[in-house]
Design an enzyme around this catalytic site. Structure first.
Site, PDB file in Angstrom:
ATOM      1  N   LYS A  54       0.824  -1.208   0.000  1.00 37.80           N
ATOM      2  CA  LYS A  54       0.000   0.000   0.000  1.00 37.80           C
ATOM      3  C   LYS A  54       0.861   1.262   0.000  1.00 37.80           C
ATOM      4  O   LYS A  54       0.569   2.232  -0.704  1.00 37.80           O
ATOM      5  CB  LYS A  54      -0.936  -0.011   1.215  1.00 37.80           C
ATOM      6  CG  LYS A  54      -1.979  -1.124   1.147  1.00 37.80           C
ATOM      7  CD  LYS A  54      -2.655  -1.369   2.498  1.00 37.80           C
ATOM      8  CE  LYS A  54      -3.583  -2.572   2.409  1.00 37.80           C
ATOM      9  NZ  LYS A  54      -4.170  -2.941   3.713  1.00 37.80           N
ATOM     10  N   GLN A  56      -5.139  -1.507  10.009  1.00 41.76           N
ATOM     11  CA  GLN A  56      -4.747  -2.792   9.430  1.00 41.76           C
ATOM     12  C   GLN A  56      -5.195  -3.927  10.347  1.00 41.76           C
ATOM     13  O   GLN A  56      -4.836  -3.973  11.526  1.00 41.76           O
ATOM     14  CB  GLN A  56      -3.229  -2.837   9.233  1.00 41.76           C
ATOM     15  CG  GLN A  56      -2.729  -4.082   8.541  1.00 41.76           C
ATOM     16  CD  GLN A  56      -3.142  -4.142   7.079  1.00 41.76           C
ATOM     17  OE1 GLN A  56      -3.123  -3.124   6.397  1.00 41.76           O
ATOM     18  NE2 GLN A  56      -3.520  -5.323   6.623  1.00 41.76           N
ATOM     19  N   ASP A  93     -11.536   2.346   3.981  1.00 43.42           N
ATOM     20  CA  ASP A  93     -11.717   0.898   3.946  1.00 43.42           C
ATOM     21  C   ASP A  93     -13.202   0.534   3.906  1.00 43.42           C
ATOM     22  O   ASP A  93     -13.552  -0.613   3.635  1.00 43.42           O
ATOM     23  CB  ASP A  93     -11.075   0.254   5.179  1.00 43.42           C
ATOM     24  CG  ASP A  93      -9.937  -0.686   4.808  1.00 43.42           C
ATOM     25  OD1 ASP A  93      -9.728  -0.905   3.603  1.00 43.42           O
ATOM     26  OD2 ASP A  93      -9.275  -1.195   5.720  1.00 43.42           O
TER      27      ASP A  93
END
Length: 935
Positions: free
Chosen positions: A56, A100, A125
């Site tokens: 990422k 995460q 997200d």
């Protein structure tokens, strides 16, 4: 049929990244200095998480996204994670951030609670309940979609097959893939069936699917023979199965039996290289989308502001009654309305806040708005309503003409507030509110100035005392003490050594002569210009004797207390361009001269750092609002007859950026145009680099009658009948002062709009006469104003005139070049602005001219300290006197602020408390805690 066409996520994600890269370039071109910001919050140190995060970060760097990896240890608690999320939510440079998963912590952490703590507008997200709820409702344009389903839809679009009307089957119902994938297909008009581990007819359902998305997490669960011929197959699975042919002993497969499925499908994604790269690409796309939404919402100069509607009453109630009748907006709302970010605002309760200087850096590429200064003719002791006009004008421009507009006004001193003048928040229906907050402590800036000023005063006397009672070596041992056997110079002491030409850093290396020069400031008591201050009109402190305690060993001297707002520290605050500039100015402040005639500075005393610490919060402008809900900066507050008389440079600079190129910033210069406006141009504008567009000159019939020969006007005494009855002759004669002040403004090349502030005793004929004379004298326009009684509505004509004048040609120029000799600069001001024939320097002033020229201060601007009640030095001379000689009795230096101030004539000191001070009317309701009484 032919084998399926491969949907390569690597190829499609590459196309997406190229598109995003171009969007970021266009974004930064339109908004220089801006970059989309992504934050990735990780707890622990899992290898798989590290791998995904590196992918990422690499993609973000390629696209031009500013990515930040925040790593918490595996000892982090739920509270630690929530605290970090709150910080990221408030950070305007972060437009999207992800937590995460999984959270690798030794402590129990509720994942649902963590994901829902992420601000929905930054939840790129798409995992928060709010974004999930919006997706389930079909609000696709107002939410973030989880990245994997979003990537799947992009791959489906690549096939060119229309989703609408197709049968879609989703295998899996996780919150990350299955459930949002179902919603996404549904709102793209597919007929969707979700299957899961409990579905008994799975092969049958798969066989009906035109579009099949598999996210079951089971290796090669879906067989090729189940698949409908020609179907689109999207495989989201990543599974490891044993494979002895691989070095690792295993290989990666999807949830679909790829080799058999590709013989039946028309399109299929490989594993790896299918959905995986798309997930990262969609995270980047959501981050760029979030940044675009941010720019649309917080576009500099784009305000969405709620104004307050006034309920006007006649007769007009008292100022405090009007103020209390208004319900101010929460100051957080005002800050948001004008484009300030949460982390740029420090709240002081519900109605006031300080604004961080970081906003200047953020908006450095934003063009400034129009800059308007409000000044006045030579006033009566009652004042002619400059503050009221300032507020009325911004209310008219903002609440009625819907322009971005800021008022920048000075913070009032408690001396006048509790003495005879009362408050300075404006008046009538043109006020800064709440007025009791405005007029009292506000955020404590003046108290900080008092503390800082008196620290310098204490340091002066303490240093003289210690030098008179100790040897060189004793002084040196105390100034550079041995700590654990080591002596070390502080930074400020290094600067003193360099000033003395001693280029040594080892305290043990100085000679006796160097030690003597270092430790002895050798202040000449007769040259001390630094006085103690207090923000109260205490007449008994004007002249005092200090040092009478037995502990001072007979070292007494005569000193005095001044009003706090006359302190050079206040002038430094008003002219500083930032915290660093303010600190440097503090260091340059000259407090006295040595017996050899050398200037002694705050840096020499060693107090510069301490002053900066005491003043670190005062440098931030104070945000408030007007009665009608327009924003106001209240910052700094020197009087214009003893200092430069303007609010701060920083407040003006921030406001000019916030309003945008079509907006207006209206600031006020103290007293008449010959004092406050002249200093605004020659001192404030010179240091700030800002150039004004319009001068608003406030005039009243009352003041013009006084200048025309009317009886004396005295505060607290009823006006004589000449002021309450029509008298056109007095008005016409007094217009000589108006004419002169118009010429003074035009001398600087700026258009002048005259605001005739109407009082209830004025007649239409008198007001019309003033308007006529103003236009004939060269004003761009002149209008009658009734804002005191009507709020912004009563200043609409003034606002429109200011708008027109701001578009007129502007040839702003300074009156003098600072390189001219001191006497020449003083003479220019006296002759050009006041109308004097010449100046006369008394002996003390002549000595100071020679001293300051020798000390290198001759090229500083001039800040004349004279009466505000006349263009001349004599408060009894009204109108526009000429032919007089202006006496300069002394000259002093405010080197830190950056000007010399000549003392003109015999200026009166700040008055003491009168027989019946304003505080007789001020009281506190012990039940409600409200302040009562008139200001």
């Amino acid at each position: 049929m032919a084998p399926a066409e491969i949907l390569s996520g690597k190829v499609v994600s590459g196309q997406v990244r190229e598109r995003l890269k171009q969007q970021v370039v266009e974004m930064t071109q339109k908004f220089p200095g801006f970059r989309p910001g992504l934050a990735i919050l990780q707890v622990g140190n899992r290898d798989d998480s590290n791998l995904y995060i590196n992918m990422k970060l690499k993609a973000a760097a390629e696209i031009g996204i500013s990515a930040n990896h925040i790593k918490l240890p595996n000892t982090a608690t739920e509270a630690d994670v929530l605290k970090c999320i709150a910080s990221l939510n408030a950070d305007p440079a972060v437009h999207g951030f992800i937590v995460q998963l999984p959270l690798d912590s030794d402590n129990p952490i509720n994942t649902e609670k963590i994901t829902n703590a992420v601000a929905p507008e930054k939840d790129v997200d798409g995992l928060s309940s709010i974004n999930a709820g919006k997706l389930s409702r079909g609000d696709l344009g107002d939410c973030f979609i989880p990245c994997t389903p979003k990537g799947c839809m992009e791959l489906i679009r690549q096939t060119g097959v229309q989703v609408a009307g197709k049968r879609a089957v989703v295998i899996g119902r996780s919150k990350i893939v299955g459930a949002p994938m179902h919603d996404l297909l549904l709102w793209n008009n597919a007929t969707v069936t979700t299957c899961h581990s409990k579905t008994s007819t799975l092969a049958e359902e798969v066989g009906k699917a035109d579009i099949l998305v598999v996210a079951a997490g089971r290796a090669e669960m879906v067989k090729g023979e189940w698949i409908k011929p020609g179907a689109i197959v999207i495989d989201c699975g990543i599974n490891h199965v044993p494979d002895s042919t691989k070095a690792s002993g295993k290989r990666v497969v999807g949830d679909v039996a790829y080799s058999s499925a590709k013989e039946k499908a028309s399109f299929i994604t490989p594993v790896p290289g299918g959905v995986g790269p798309m997930t990262v690409a969609m995270l980047m796309q959501s981050t760029v989308e979030s940044a675009q939404r941010f720019l649309e919402k917080f576009q500099p100069g784009k305000w969405t502001i709620q104004y307050n509607q006034l309920t006007l009453k006649m007769p007009v109630p008292s100022d405090i009654e009007i103020s209390k009748s208004c319900m101010p907006k929460p100051i957080e709302q005002v800050a948001k309305e004008v484009g300030l970010f949460p982390d740029e605002v420090e709240l002081y309760g519900q109605t006031k806040a300080k604004v961080q200087l970081s906003v200047l850096k953020r908006l450095q590429n934003q063009p400034d708005g129009k800059y308007v200064v409000v000044t006045g003719i030579t006033p009566t002791p009652l004042g002619e309503g400059k503050s009221t006009t300032t507020v009325g004008l911004v209310q008219a421009l903002g609440a009625h003409l819907h322009q971005n507009v800021f008022a920048c006004v000075r913070q009032p001193s408690q001396g006048p507030t509790f003495g005879i003048k009362g408050g300075a928040a404006g008046g009538g229906y043109c006020q800064v509110v709440p007025m009791e907050e405005f007029n009292l402590h506000l955020t404590g800036d003046i108290h900080a100035i008092t503390a800082a000023n008196n620290l310098v005063a204490a340091a002066i006397d303490a240093r003289m005392f210690h030098e008179m009672t100790q040897s060189d070596q004793a002084l040196y041992s105390r100034l550079v003490p041995s700590v654990n056997g080591v002596r070390k110079f502080s930074d400020i002491q290094i600067r003193r050594l360099q000033k003395l030409g001693i280029n040594k850093t080892d305290p043990m290396a100085l000679t006796k002569e160097e030690v003597n020069a270092f430790v002895r400031l050798d202040i000449d008591p007769g040259t001390i210009t630094w006085q103690r201050v207090l923000d109260t009109n205490d007449r008994f402190l004007r002249k005092i004797t200090i040092g009478q305690s037995a502990t001072e060993k007979g070292f007494t001297r005569t000193a005095q207390f001044d009003i706090t707002v006359s302190s050079e520290i206040m002038a430094v605050l008003a002219l500083a361009d930032g915290l660093d500039d303010m600190k440097k100015r503090f260091g340059r402040m000259v407090v006295a001269s040595s017996k050899k005639g050398q200037p002694v500075t705050a840096d020499d005393l060693g107090v510069t750092g301490a002053l900066a610490v005491l003043m670190k919060d005062t440098v931030k402008p104070n945000l408030m609002q007007t009665l009608e809900g327009t924003p106001v900066f209240v910052h700094a507050g020197p009087f214009a007859n003893i200092a430069h008389g303007n609010s701060s440079v920083l407040a003006d600079k921030i406001a000019l950026k916030l309003v945008g190129k079509d907006g207006f910033v209206v600031t006020e210069a103290g007293f008449g145009a010959d004092i406050g406006m002249e200093k605004f141009f020659n001192i404030k504008c010179r240091y700030s680099g800002l150039r004004p567009h319009v001068v608003v000159l406030v005039a009243t019939v009352r003041a013009l009658k006084m200048h025309g020969g009317g009886p004396a006007v005295t505060a607290g005494v009823p006006l004589p009948k000449e002021y309450t009855e029509e008298n056109l002759q007095l008005v016409a004669k007094g217009c000589s002062n108006l004419n002169k002040q118009i010429q003074n403004a035009r001398m600087f090349g700026v258009p002048v709009v005259v605001a005739v502030n109407a009082f209830k005793t004025d007649t239409k004929a008198e007001l019309a006469l003033v308007v006529q004379y103003a236009k004939e004298a060269g004003a761009f326009d002149a209008v009658e104003c009734t804002h005191w009684a009507e709020g912004g509505k009563g200043a609409l004509a003034l606002a429109r005139a200011v708008q027109r004048a701001s578009q007129a040609p502007n040839n702003f120029r300074f009156l003098y070049n600072v390189e001219l000799p001191i006497v020449d600069k003083i003479r220019l001001i006296a002759q050009q602005v006041y109308g004097a024939r010449d100046i006369e320097l008394l002996p003390e002033a002549q000595e100071k001219v020679a001293l300051y020229t020798k000390q290198g201060f001759g090229n500083l601007p001039i800040c004349m300290a004279k009466t505000h009640l006349s263009l001349s030095h004599d408060p009894e001379q009204k109108g526009a006197p000429t032919g007089f000689v202006l006496p300069i009795r002394d000259i002093r230096a405010s080197v830190g602020a950056g000007f010399l101030y000549p003392l003109v004539g015999t200026m009166s000191t700040m008055p003491g408390l009168p027989t019946r001070p304003c505080f007789y009317d001020i009281d506190l309701d012990p039940v409600s805690g409200e302040v009562n009484g008139l200001f």
